[in-house]
Motif scaffolding. Structure first.
Motif, PDB file in Angstrom:
ATOM      1  N   LYS A  18       0.972  -1.398   0.101  1.00  0.00           N
ATOM      2  CA  LYS A  18       0.231  -0.274   0.055  1.00  0.00           C
ATOM      3  C   LYS A  18       0.491   1.092   0.340  1.00  0.00           C
ATOM      4  CE  LYS A  18      -3.432  -1.811   2.393  1.00  0.00           C
ATOM      5  NZ  LYS A  18      -4.840  -2.237   3.533  1.00  0.00           N
ATOM      6  N   ARG A  19       2.519   1.374   0.680  1.00  0.00           N
ATOM      7  CA  ARG A  19       3.218   1.643   0.779  1.00  0.00           C
ATOM      8  C   ARG A  19       3.715   2.653  -0.669  1.00  0.00           C
ATOM      9  NH1 ARG A  19       6.227   2.141   6.257  1.00  0.00           N
ATOM     10  NH2 ARG A  19       7.327   3.850   5.181  1.00  0.00           N
ATOM     11  N   GLN A  20       3.489   1.526  -1.222  1.00  0.00           N
ATOM     12  CA  GLN A  20       4.239   1.310  -2.738  1.00  0.00           C
ATOM     13  C   GLN A  20       6.086   1.382  -1.895  1.00  0.00           C
ATOM     14  OE1 GLN A  20       1.895   4.141  -5.538  1.00  0.00           O
ATOM     15  NE2 GLN A  20       2.137   2.485  -6.584  1.00  0.00           N
ATOM     16  N   ILE A  21       6.753   0.555  -1.312  1.00  0.00           N
ATOM     17  CA  ILE A  21       7.820   0.405  -0.638  1.00  0.00           C
ATOM     18  C   ILE A  21       8.190  -0.916  -0.313  1.00  0.00           C
ATOM     19  CG2 ILE A  21       9.868   0.989   0.833  1.00  0.00           C
ATOM     20  CD1 ILE A  21       8.389   3.519   1.666  1.00  0.00           C
ATOM     21  N   PRO A  22       8.879  -0.956  -0.894  1.00  0.00           N
ATOM     22  CA  PRO A  22       9.247  -3.234  -0.773  1.00  0.00           C
ATOM     23  C   PRO A  22       9.604  -3.487   1.024  1.00  0.00           C
ATOM     24  CG  PRO A  22      10.726  -1.879  -2.472  1.00  0.00           C
ATOM     25  CD  PRO A  22       9.945  -0.736  -2.309  1.00  0.00           C
ATOM     26  N   PHE A  23       8.857  -4.575   1.041  1.00  0.00           N
ATOM     27  CA  PHE A  23       8.924  -4.638   2.669  1.00  0.00           C
ATOM     28  C   PHE A  23      10.337  -4.508   3.160  1.00  0.00           C
ATOM     29  CE2 PHE A  23       7.893  -9.139   1.262  1.00  0.00           C
ATOM     30  CZ  PHE A  23       9.172  -9.745   1.066  1.00  0.00           C
ATOM     31  N   THR A  24      11.578  -5.207   2.321  1.00  0.00           N
ATOM     32  CA  THR A  24      13.189  -5.508   2.671  1.00  0.00           C
ATOM     33  C   THR A  24      13.068  -3.747   2.597  1.00  0.00           C
ATOM     34  OG1 THR A  24      13.798  -5.642   0.608  1.00  0.00           O
ATOM     35  CG2 THR A  24      13.899  -7.635   1.862  1.00  0.00           C
TER      36      THR A  24
ATOM     37  N   ALA B 163      10.753  -0.997   3.433  1.00  0.00           N
ATOM     38  CA  ALA B 163       9.880  -0.476   4.013  1.00  0.00           C
ATOM     39  C   ALA B 163      10.256  -0.769   5.885  1.00  0.00           C
ATOM     40  CB  ALA B 163       8.467  -0.397   4.473  1.00  0.00           C
ATOM     41  N   TYR B 164      10.328  -1.880   5.873  1.00  0.00           N
ATOM     42  CA  TYR B 164      10.217  -2.428   7.156  1.00  0.00           C
ATOM     43  C   TYR B 164      11.490  -4.623   6.946  1.00  0.00           C
ATOM     44  CZ  TYR B 164       5.647  -0.969   6.833  1.00  0.00           C
ATOM     45  OH  TYR B 164       4.677   0.335   6.708  1.00  0.00           O
ATOM     46  N   PRO B 165      12.274  -3.694   7.522  1.00  0.00           N
ATOM     47  CA  PRO B 165      13.926  -4.574   7.257  1.00  0.00           C
ATOM     48  C   PRO B 165      14.330  -5.427   8.377  1.00  0.00           C
ATOM     49  CG  PRO B 165      14.366  -2.718   8.129  1.00  0.00           C
ATOM     50  CD  PRO B 165      13.091  -2.155   7.764  1.00  0.00           C
ATOM     51  N   ASN B 166      12.964  -4.781   9.750  1.00  0.00           N
ATOM     52  CA  ASN B 166      13.662  -6.007  10.306  1.00  0.00           C
ATOM     53  C   ASN B 166      12.644  -7.374  10.482  1.00  0.00           C
ATOM     54  OD1 ASN B 166      16.148  -5.300  11.104  1.00  0.00           O
ATOM     55  ND2 ASN B 166      15.035  -3.688  12.936  1.00  0.00           N
ATOM     56  N   CYS B 167      11.098  -7.261   9.217  1.00  0.00           N
ATOM     57  CA  CYS B 167      10.269  -7.864   9.654  1.00  0.00           C
ATOM     58  C   CYS B 167      10.358  -9.636   9.203  1.00  0.00           C
ATOM     59  CB  CYS B 167       9.024  -7.332   9.036  1.00  0.00           C
ATOM     60  SG  CYS B 167       8.933  -7.518   7.203  1.00  0.00           S
ATOM     61  N   SER B 168       9.237 -10.386  10.153  1.00  0.00           N
ATOM     62  CA  SER B 168       9.543 -11.637   9.447  1.00  0.00           C
ATOM     63  C   SER B 168      10.036 -12.196   8.480  1.00  0.00           C
ATOM     64  CB  SER B 168       8.989 -12.116  10.353  1.00  0.00           C
ATOM     65  OG  SER B 168       7.154 -12.072   9.908  1.00  0.00           O
ATOM     66  N   ALA B 169       9.131 -11.364   7.437  1.00  0.00           N
ATOM     67  CA  ALA B 169       9.271 -11.394   5.902  1.00  0.00           C
ATOM     68  C   ALA B 169      10.820 -11.253   5.616  1.00  0.00           C
ATOM     69  CB  ALA B 169       8.215 -11.121   5.316  1.00  0.00           C
ATOM     70  N   SER B 170      11.013  -9.778   5.411  1.00  0.00           N
ATOM     71  CA  SER B 170      12.400  -9.340   5.180  1.00  0.00           C
ATOM     72  C   SER B 170      13.540 -10.706   5.717  1.00  0.00           C
ATOM     73  CB  SER B 170      12.413  -7.612   5.993  1.00  0.00           C
ATOM     74  OG  SER B 170      11.891  -6.917   5.336  1.00  0.00           O
ATOM     75  N   ARG B 171      13.058 -10.994   6.622  1.00  0.00           N
ATOM     76  CA  ARG B 171      14.361 -11.739   7.426  1.00  0.00           C
ATOM     77  C   ARG B 171      14.050 -13.160   6.729  1.00  0.00           C
ATOM     78  NH1 ARG B 171      12.331  -9.947  12.288  1.00  0.00           N
ATOM     79  NH2 ARG B 171      11.360 -12.102  12.783  1.00  0.00           N
ATOM     80  N   SER B 172      13.780 -13.330   6.168  1.00  0.00           N
ATOM     81  CA  SER B 172      13.060 -14.567   5.598  1.00  0.00           C
ATOM     82  C   SER B 172      13.874 -14.516   3.947  1.00  0.00           C
ATOM     83  CB  SER B 172      11.939 -14.710   5.538  1.00  0.00           C
ATOM     84  OG  SER B 172      10.605 -14.940   6.417  1.00  0.00           O
ATOM     85  N   ILE B 173      13.606 -12.842   3.502  1.00  0.00           N
ATOM     86  CA  ILE B 173      14.008 -13.080   2.048  1.00  0.00           C
ATOM     87  C   ILE B 173      15.765 -12.625   2.217  1.00  0.00           C
ATOM     88  CG2 ILE B 173      14.720 -11.448   0.274  1.00  0.00           C
ATOM     89  CD1 ILE B 173      12.076 -12.478  -0.328  1.00  0.00           C
ATOM     90  N   ASP B 174      16.038 -12.213   3.583  1.00  0.00           N
ATOM     91  CA  ASP B 174      17.905 -12.499   4.036  1.00  0.00           C
ATOM     92  C   ASP B 174      18.545 -14.097   3.482  1.00  0.00           C
ATOM     93  OD1 ASP B 174      20.225 -10.828   4.745  1.00  0.00           O
ATOM     94  OD2 ASP B 174      20.141 -11.744   6.083  1.00  0.00           O
ATOM     95  N   ALA B 175      17.446 -14.630   5.001  1.00  0.00           N
ATOM     96  CA  ALA B 175      17.807 -16.235   4.621  1.00  0.00           C
ATOM     97  C   ALA B 175      17.996 -16.807   3.583  1.00  0.00           C
ATOM     98  CB  ALA B 175      16.953 -17.271   6.007  1.00  0.00           C
ATOM     99  N   LEU B 176      16.842 -16.714   2.537  1.00  0.00           N
ATOM    100  CA  LEU B 176      16.703 -17.127   1.028  1.00  0.00           C
ATOM    101  C   LEU B 176      17.692 -16.871   0.287  1.00  0.00           C
ATOM    102  CD1 LEU B 176      13.327 -16.606   0.446  1.00  0.00           C
ATOM    103  CD2 LEU B 176      14.376 -18.359   0.516  1.00  0.00           C
ATOM    104  N   VAL B 177      18.378 -15.194   0.856  1.00  0.00           N
ATOM    105  CA  VAL B 177      19.393 -14.423  -0.526  1.00  0.00           C
ATOM    106  C   VAL B 177      20.702 -15.529  -0.581  1.00  0.00           C
ATOM    107  CG1 VAL B 177      20.711 -12.748  -0.875  1.00  0.00           C
ATOM    108  CG2 VAL B 177      17.947 -12.608  -1.181  1.00  0.00           C
ATOM    109  N   SER B 178      20.933 -15.442   1.269  1.00  0.00           N
ATOM    110  CA  SER B 178      21.796 -16.792   1.481  1.00  0.00           C
ATOM    111  C   SER B 178      22.088 -17.826   1.233  1.00  0.00           C
ATOM    112  CB  SER B 178      21.985 -16.326   3.225  1.00  0.00           C
ATOM    113  OG  SER B 178      22.449 -14.671   3.637  1.00  0.00           O
ATOM    114  N   ARG B 179      20.698 -18.451   1.279  1.00  0.00           N
ATOM    115  CA  ARG B 179      20.944 -19.873   0.638  1.00  0.00           C
ATOM    116  C   ARG B 179      21.218 -20.001  -0.756  1.00  0.00           C
ATOM    117  NH1 ARG B 179      18.160 -24.472   1.600  1.00  0.00           N
ATOM    118  NH2 ARG B 179      19.190 -25.690   0.330  1.00  0.00           N
ATOM    119  N   TYR B 180      20.273 -18.669  -1.474  1.00  0.00           N
ATOM    120  CA  TYR B 180      21.116 -18.844  -3.125  1.00  0.00           C
ATOM    121  C   TYR B 180      22.480 -18.711  -3.670  1.00  0.00           C
ATOM    122  CZ  TYR B 180      21.034 -17.464  -7.683  1.00  0.00           C
ATOM    123  OH  TYR B 180      21.416 -17.467  -8.975  1.00  0.00           O
TER     124      TYR B 180
END
Length: 291
Positions: free
Chosen positions: A237-243, A245-262
């Motif tokens: 809704k804010r048109q800002i990527p969640f990583t 807008a909210y770098p410490n939220c659970s979804a952002s932490r999930s993305i960070d883990a995915l990038v590391s794994r990749y």
């Protein structure tokens, strides 16, 4: 942090050796509404944060929305390149963290109608990206369209995004099965989006990976899952990527883990671009498939 530092060291060593591999990745899903584009955008930003140069190609025909997710209104898109009104550099826009992207609009509908001269012009322009970026992510449309299949078959690897919903799981497997039955061995990687927790994410992934191994004899790597986080819809809704807008939220932490794994998986097998790979090889295969 160690993974990130190692990734940066490997990247520097690769560039110092004169090797600039542009890796082409397709991101797809069996059905719409699974958050594929949002995942693509934030995954790309995650790579960008690690020091890699990334370009997102919005290839979602008719529903292109990478620009919307970033609150950007590009003046030019793929259509203007196909019509020779603009060069590739003139339709590339910068988003958050320097992430580059190309808006799709209705341009990809025209790919199957290009003349030979137009194919040559388009290919020559896009080939300029080879070596200029480390990764190109094609955010495709959902489902089994001819264009989506062409992107999957032409890319070096495909990330399949699903959710724990039974219909999403079934449709994700359907794409994997169809590609495999066409005698194409694609490097599929699985991401479970909107997972309630780690247990649900693992169970969802196993339903697909086990069936793929049993009936298709196809091992599929699971990159991980992204938690179902209320802040994701808030960021949309804010048109800002969640990583961002909210770098410490659970979804952002999930993305960070995915990038590391990749990166752990990809860097272990990082080599110079083999003949037929890279951007030129991708374009050659794609146009053979869409024609």
């Amino acid at each position: 942090m160690n993974d990130q530092a190692q990734g940066l060291r490997d990247l520097v060593q690769t560039r110092e050796a004169g090797v600039r591999e542009t890796r082409v990745i397709t991101v797809t899903s069996g059905k719409g509404g699974v958050g594929k584009s949002n995942f693509t955008l934030n995954f790309a930003i995650g790579l960008q944060k690690r020091g890699y140069k990334v370009l997102v190609f919005d290839a979602d025909i008719g529903l292109a929305n990478i620009d919307v997710l970033m609150g950007v209104t590009p003046k030019y898109n793929l259509y203007h390149l196909l019509k020779r009104e603009k060069t590739i550099s003139e339709i590339i826009y910068n988003g958050y963290h320097g992430l580059q992207f190309i808006a799709g609009g209705s341009g990809f509908n025209d790919l199957i109608r290009l003349s030979d001269d137009e194919v040559q012009y388009f290919s020559k322009e896009v080939e300029q990206l080879n070596g200029q970026v480390d990764y190109i992510l094609f955010d495709t449309g959902a489902g089994l369209t001819k264009e989506t299949m062409a992107f999957i078959l032409a890319a070096q690897e495909t990330i399949v995004v699903t959710t724990p919903e039974p219909t999403s799981i079934t449709d994700a497997y359907a794409i994997i099965k169809m590609v495999t039955n066409m005698n194409h061995r694609i490097d599929f990687k699985l991401v479970v989006n909107r997972s309630g927790d780690e247990r649900e994410g693992k169970q969802t992934a196993e339903k697909i990976t086990l069936v793929s191994q049993k009936f298709l004899n196809l091992p599929i790597s699971t990159l991980g899952y992204v938690t179902d986080d209320a802040l994701v819809s808030k960021s949309v809704k804010r048109q800002i990527p969640f990583t961002i807008a909210y770098p410490n939220c659970s979804a952002s932490r999930s993305i960070d883990a995915l990038v590391s794994r990749y990166l752990q998986e990809e860097l272990r097998s990082r080599k110079a671009v083999a003949e037929g790979q890279g951007v030129k090889g991708f374009l050659s295969r794609m146009f053979r498939l869409v024609k």
